[in-house]
Write an enzyme that holds these catalytic residues in place. Structure first.
Site, mmCIF file in Angstrom:
data_model
loop_
_atom_site.group_PDB
_atom_site.id
_atom_site.type_symbol
_atom_site.label_atom_id
_atom_site.label_comp_id
_atom_site.label_asym_id
_atom_site.label_seq_id
_atom_site.Cartn_x
_atom_site.Cartn_y
_atom_site.Cartn_z
ATOM 1 N N LYS A 298 0.823 -1.211 0.000
ATOM 2 C CA LYS A 298 0.000 0.000 0.000
ATOM 3 C C LYS A 298 0.864 1.272 0.000
ATOM 4 O O LYS A 298 2.080 1.206 0.200
ATOM 5 C CB LYS A 298 -0.938 -0.059 1.201
ATOM 6 N N TYR B 105 -12.756 -1.675 -2.963
ATOM 7 C CA TYR B 105 -13.205 -1.803 -1.574
ATOM 8 C C TYR B 105 -14.712 -1.616 -1.440
ATOM 9 O O TYR B 105 -15.190 -1.232 -0.366
ATOM 10 C CB TYR B 105 -12.452 -0.811 -0.691
ATOM 11 N N PHE C 119 -15.007 4.191 7.955
ATOM 12 C CA PHE C 119 -13.655 4.516 7.508
ATOM 13 C C PHE C 119 -13.504 4.498 5.984
ATOM 14 O O PHE C 119 -12.391 4.671 5.478
ATOM 15 C CB PHE C 119 -12.636 3.552 8.143
ATOM 16 N N ARG D 3 -2.234 -14.603 4.324
ATOM 17 C CA ARG D 3 -2.901 -13.894 5.435
ATOM 18 C C ARG D 3 -2.134 -14.117 6.740
ATOM 19 O O ARG D 3 -2.015 -13.205 7.563
ATOM 20 C CB ARG D 3 -4.355 -14.350 5.578
ATOM 21 N N THR E 220 -5.324 -7.314 10.770
ATOM 22 C CA THR E 220 -5.579 -5.992 10.174
ATOM 23 C C THR E 220 -4.984 -4.876 11.032
ATOM 24 O O THR E 220 -4.372 -3.945 10.511
ATOM 25 C CB THR E 220 -7.103 -5.778 10.034
ATOM 26 N N ASN F 299 -1.969 -0.006 7.039
ATOM 27 C CA ASN F 299 -1.438 -1.283 7.499
ATOM 28 C C ASN F 299 -0.566 -2.010 6.484
ATOM 29 O O ASN F 299 -0.475 -3.234 6.482
ATOM 30 C CB ASN F 299 -2.560 -2.168 8.035
ATOM 31 N N HIS G 59 -2.055 -5.459 1.537
ATOM 32 C CA HIS G 59 -3.338 -6.139 1.336
ATOM 33 C C HIS G 59 -3.061 -7.602 1.045
ATOM 34 O O HIS G 59 -2.078 -7.929 0.383
ATOM 35 C CB HIS G 59 -4.071 -5.519 0.135
ATOM 36 N N GLU H 57 -9.636 -9.955 -7.610
ATOM 37 C CA GLU H 57 -8.711 -8.839 -7.368
ATOM 38 C C GLU H 57 -7.510 -8.893 -8.320
ATOM 39 O O GLU H 57 -7.041 -7.849 -8.788
ATOM 40 C CB GLU H 57 -8.255 -8.871 -5.914
HETATM 41 P P1 IDP Z 1 -7.967 -6.705 5.777
HETATM 42 O O1 IDP Z 1 -7.168 -5.799 4.871
HETATM 43 O O2 IDP Z 1 -7.117 -7.267 6.887
HETATM 44 O O3 IDP Z 1 -8.734 -7.774 5.030
HETATM 45 P P2 IDP Z 1 -10.526 -5.343 6.137
HETATM 46 O O4 IDP Z 1 -11.358 -5.424 7.379
HETATM 47 O O5 IDP Z 1 -10.998 -6.076 4.923
HETATM 48 O O6 IDP Z 1 -9.035 -5.796 6.528
HETATM 49 O O7 IDP Z 1 -10.362 -3.793 5.802
HETATM 50 C C1 IDP Z 1 -9.794 -3.380 4.572
HETATM 51 C C2 IDP Z 1 -8.850 -2.248 4.841
HETATM 52 O O8 IDP Z 1 -9.561 -1.133 5.363
HETATM 53 C C3 IDP Z 1 -7.787 -2.537 5.925
HETATM 54 O O9 IDP Z 1 -6.694 -3.277 5.446
HETATM 55 C C4 IDP Z 1 -7.416 -1.140 6.355
HETATM 56 O O10 IDP Z 1 -6.512 -0.508 5.425
HETATM 57 C C5 IDP Z 1 -8.763 -0.423 6.297
HETATM 58 N N1 IDP Z 1 -9.439 -0.463 7.605
HETATM 59 C C6 IDP Z 1 -10.023 -1.542 8.208
HETATM 60 N N2 IDP Z 1 -10.553 -1.219 9.405
HETATM 61 C C7 IDP Z 1 -10.281 0.107 9.578
HETATM 62 C C8 IDP Z 1 -10.580 1.052 10.644
HETATM 63 O O11 IDP Z 1 -11.190 0.713 11.668
HETATM 64 N N3 IDP Z 1 -10.138 2.322 10.450
HETATM 65 C C9 IDP Z 1 -9.479 2.714 9.323
HETATM 66 N N4 IDP Z 1 -9.188 1.886 8.315
HETATM 67 C C10 IDP Z 1 -9.576 0.585 8.424
HETATM 68 MG MG MG Z 2 -10.408 -7.698 3.846
#
Ligand code: IDP
Ligand code: MG
Length: 139
Positions: free
Chosen positions: A11, A51, A59, A87, A93, A114, A117, A128
């Site tokens: 990212k 997304y 968010f 994963r 996450t 984070n 992806h 994807e």
């Molecule tokens: P993942 O990437 O671990 O699958 P998801 O819940 O699918 O996590 O969320 C997608 C992306 O959205 C996350 O990787 C992160 O960049 C962002 N995200 C998830 N939860 C939050 C939050 O509570 N605040 C801000 N950004 C978030």
């Molecule tokens: Mg996800």
């Protein structure tokens, strides 16, 4: 069901911080083969589509801004049990909850920023990967 392929993005925060090389090193060391890879930048439209599942989340706007603010590295990775193993390699996450040694534990800033992806299912890995690489002859 196991699969041989998953999809990843390094990212914008990973690219900004100069962490592309270190993260790819971890990916290779974990036994993943890079099948396709490119440096690219997502448009607002791309990020909203990618997304879409999160469009009602509070968010979502922040996520689209983050994912479009600079280049990403998009890649398709191959390994036995690729989705699940990747994963595990990236970790939770929220980096505060990610296991020691995982990519997010090492390189993520926050639950939003984070670092990487990883697809969460075989079906999404295919969708994807096609989203970013459709039309390529190489796979
Ligand atoms: P993942 O990437 O671990 O699958 P998801 O819940 O699918 O996590 O969320 C997608 C992306 O959205 C996350 O990787 C992160 O960049 C962002 N995200 C998830 N939860 C939050 C939050 O509570 N605040 C801000 N950004 C978030
Ligand atoms: Mg996800």
């Amino acid at each position: 069901m196991t699969t041989n392929r998953t999809f990843t993005m390094l990212k914008p925060d990973s690219v900004e911080k100069g962490n592309i090389g270190a993260i790819l090193e971890k990916i290779n060391a974990a036994g993943f083969r890079i099948v396709a890879m490119k440096l690219t930048q997502m448009t607002q439209r791309d990020a909203r589509a990618f997304y879409d599942i999160h469009k009602e989340r509070p968010f979502f706007g922040e996520l689209v801004t983050y994912m479009t603010r600079g280049p990403i590295v998009a890649a398709i990775l191959e390994k036995e049990n690729a989705v699940e193993d990747f994963r595990a390699l990236i970790g939770a996450t929220n980096p505060e909850e990610a296991a020691e040694g995982t990519i997010r534990k090492l390189y993520a800033t926050s639950i939003g920023e984070n670092a990487v992806h990883g697809s969460d299912s075989d079906e999404n890995a295919a969708i994807e990967g096609a989203f970013h690489f459709a039309g390529r002859e190489m796979f």
